[in-house]
Design a protein around this motif. Structure first.
Motif, PDB file in Angstrom:
ATOM      1  N   ASP A  11       0.832  -1.201   0.000  1.00  0.00           N
ATOM      2  CA  ASP A  11       0.000   0.000   0.000  1.00  0.00           C
ATOM      3  C   ASP A  11       0.870   1.256   0.000  1.00  0.00           C
ATOM      4  O   ASP A  11       0.531   2.257  -0.633  1.00  0.00           O
ATOM      5  CB  ASP A  11      -0.970  -0.002   1.181  1.00  0.00           C
ATOM      6  CG  ASP A  11      -0.295  -0.262   2.524  1.00  0.00           C
ATOM      7  OD1 ASP A  11       0.751  -0.940   2.537  1.00  0.00           O
ATOM      8  OD2 ASP A  11      -0.823   0.193   3.551  1.00  0.00           O
ATOM      9  N   LYS A  59      -7.443  -4.438  -4.529  1.00  0.00           N
ATOM     10  CA  LYS A  59      -8.549  -3.491  -4.374  1.00  0.00           C
ATOM     11  C   LYS A  59      -9.870  -4.228  -4.455  1.00  0.00           C
ATOM     12  O   LYS A  59      -9.968  -5.304  -5.019  1.00  0.00           O
ATOM     13  CB  LYS A  59      -8.501  -2.418  -5.466  1.00  0.00           C
ATOM     14  CG  LYS A  59      -7.383  -1.451  -5.302  1.00  0.00           C
ATOM     15  CD  LYS A  59      -7.465  -0.379  -6.354  1.00  0.00           C
ATOM     16  CE  LYS A  59      -6.323   0.602  -6.199  1.00  0.00           C
ATOM     17  NZ  LYS A  59      -6.320   1.588  -7.254  1.00  0.00           N
ATOM     18  N   THR A  64      -8.177  -5.529   3.115  1.00  0.00           N
ATOM     19  CA  THR A  64      -7.225  -4.433   3.235  1.00  0.00           C
ATOM     20  C   THR A  64      -6.260  -4.716   4.373  1.00  0.00           C
ATOM     21  O   THR A  64      -6.493  -5.616   5.201  1.00  0.00           O
ATOM     22  CB  THR A  64      -7.953  -3.101   3.508  1.00  0.00           C
ATOM     23  OG1 THR A  64      -8.590  -3.194   4.780  1.00  0.00           O
ATOM     24  CG2 THR A  64      -8.963  -2.776   2.416  1.00  0.00           C
ATOM     25  N   HIS A 115      -0.417  -9.676   4.502  1.00  0.00           N
ATOM     26  CA  HIS A 115      -0.679  -8.720   3.434  1.00  0.00           C
ATOM     27  C   HIS A 115       0.343  -8.866   2.311  1.00  0.00           C
ATOM     28  O   HIS A 115       0.005  -8.816   1.129  1.00  0.00           O
ATOM     29  CB  HIS A 115      -0.677  -7.302   4.002  1.00  0.00           C
ATOM     30  CG  HIS A 115      -1.335  -6.294   3.119  1.00  0.00           C
ATOM     31  ND1 HIS A 115      -2.679  -6.312   2.859  1.00  0.00           N
ATOM     32  CD2 HIS A 115      -0.835  -5.236   2.434  1.00  0.00           C
ATOM     33  CE1 HIS A 115      -2.990  -5.300   2.063  1.00  0.00           C
ATOM     34  NE2 HIS A 115      -1.887  -4.640   1.782  1.00  0.00           N
TER      35      HIS A 115
END
Length: 142
Positions: A11, A59, A64, A115
């Motif tokens: 990110d 996305k 997230t 992530h």
């Protein structure tokens, strides 16, 4: 917010690349992510000066980083999969799949490593043409 290396936080990389795409200098592109110009130069050099193409770019329907942090905290507190799913607005099966895919055996679930693993799985395996074809890269640079 905790400081993580830009190299391990997709990110943050996207914020850097958005700044570069907007025409900013490296110095200006690293300001929003609170990292050094040298790190920005490293990212730029590793990519061959071209923003890497990513698959889904994590996305939309993907979890997230914030949701993964919530999963890690609630799991450490001993919450059930259904309770965690309600908090993050996802189904219990999504939470179960996330824990199964992104937890190393014998260790606790870590949001940062989860992530990164999800981002790597979402990426296209094909490298950019300008990264692999040096002759074409030289022509474009000239």
């Amino acid at each position: 917010m905790a400081n993580y290396s830009i190299l391990f936080r997709p990110d943050l990389l996207q914020v850097f690349w958005a700044g570069m795409q907007a025409g900013n200098f490296i110095t200006d592109a690293v300001i929003p992510i609170n990292t050094s110009r040298r790190t920005g130069r490293t990212v730029l050099a590793n990519a061959g000066g071209v923003r890497p193409r990513r698959g889904r770019n994590l996305k939309g329907r993907c979890l997230t980083f914030t949701q993964r942090e919530e999963i890690a905290i609630l799991r450490a507190q001993g919450q059930s999969l259904r309770a965690i799913g309600e908090v993050i607005g996802r189904s219990a099966s999504t939470v179960s799949r996330e824990l199964r895919r992104n937890t190393k055996p014998g260790t606790a679930y870590r949001a940062t490593s989860a992530h990164m693993l999800a981002y790597e799985r979402a990426s296209r395996p094909k490298p950019a043409k300008l990264h692999t074809n040096m002759a074409l890269r030289t022509v474009v640079e000239d």
